[in-house]
Write a protein that holds these residues in place. Structure first.
Motif, short mmCIF file in Angstrom:
data_model
loop_
_atom_site.label_atom_id
_atom_site.label_comp_id
_atom_site.label_asym_id
_atom_site.label_seq_id
_atom_site.Cartn_x
_atom_site.Cartn_y
_atom_site.Cartn_z
N GLY A 5 -0.93 13.23 -0.06
CA GLY A 5 -1.50 12.09 -0.80
C GLY A 5 -1.45 10.83 0.03
N PHE A 6 -1.85 9.73 -0.58
CA PHE A 6 -1.88 8.43 0.10
C PHE A 6 -0.71 7.58 -0.35
CE2 PHE A 6 -6.41 9.61 -0.22
CZ PHE A 6 -6.74 9.61 1.12
N THR A 7 -0.24 6.78 0.57
CA THR A 7 0.76 5.79 0.17
C THR A 7 0.02 4.59 -0.40
OG1 THR A 7 0.76 4.64 2.29
CG2 THR A 7 2.28 6.52 2.07
N LEU A 8 0.74 3.75 -1.09
CA LEU A 8 0.14 2.55 -1.68
C LEU A 8 -0.46 1.66 -0.60
CD1 LEU A 8 -0.43 0.90 -4.19
CD2 LEU A 8 1.83 -0.12 -3.97
N LEU A 9 0.22 1.54 0.52
CA LEU A 9 -0.28 0.71 1.62
C LEU A 9 -1.57 1.28 2.20
CD1 LEU A 9 0.16 -1.70 3.47
CD2 LEU A 9 1.50 -0.22 4.96
#
Length: 166
Positions: A5-9
């Motif tokens: 998945g993706f990090t918030l940043l």
């Protein structure tokens, strides 16, 4: 096991790049669409003028192409039996086009409301007087000028600046 998945940043950076790209692309897309509308409308107008001339020659009759309330709202082409530049009862309709265009379409004083063609294909006013002039199809960034000469021939030019008046 590695999480996916993706990090918030990463998500914020991707959204920032996407929004900057859209801020640049959307106005240029709008301008391109308006320019395409000017081109399309002026080609349609030029084609209709040619059709009116052709019908006048083919039928050896006075044929009128008349704006319906203003060129931007559309036009009709009809056989004008009594040569008054108005479509009266019994005068056959050849072609009709209607649209509520946001473009400005302005004819000069002689072509402000109609173009009349004699059976020889020459332009004439309903009174029989000389008729020649131009019609401008305008947007803020592009202007097309349709020029109709006394011989009845029409051509299109592009103007460098907006020639329409408010």
């Amino acid at each position: 096991m590695k999480p996916s998945g993706f990090t918030l940043l990463e998500l914020l950076i991707t959204l920032s790049v996407l929004s900057v790209t859209l801020l640049v692309a959307v106005p240029q897309l709008h301008d391109s669409l308006v320019q395409a509308e000017v081109d399309t409308k002026s080609k349609l107008l030029l084609s209709s003028i040619s059709q009116a001339r052709h019908e006048a020659i083919k039928r050896n009759a006075f044929v009128v192409m008349r704006a319906t309330g203003g060129w931007e709202r559309g036009w009709v082409i009809f056989i004008d039996s009594n040569q008054n530049a108005q479509q009266d009862a019994g005068e056959p309709l050849i072609f009709s086009y209607s649209d509520e265009s946001k473009l400005q379409i302005q004819g000069n004083s002689t072509l402000s409301s109609y173009i009349g063609y004699t059976g020889s294909g020459r332009t004439r006013q309903a009174s029989g007087a000389f008729l020649a002039g131009s019609i401008l199809v305008c947007s803020p960034n592009r202007t097309r000028k349709i020029i109709v000469n006394a011989g009845g021939r029409a051509r299109m030019d592009e103007l460098a600046e907006n020639g329409c008046t408010d």
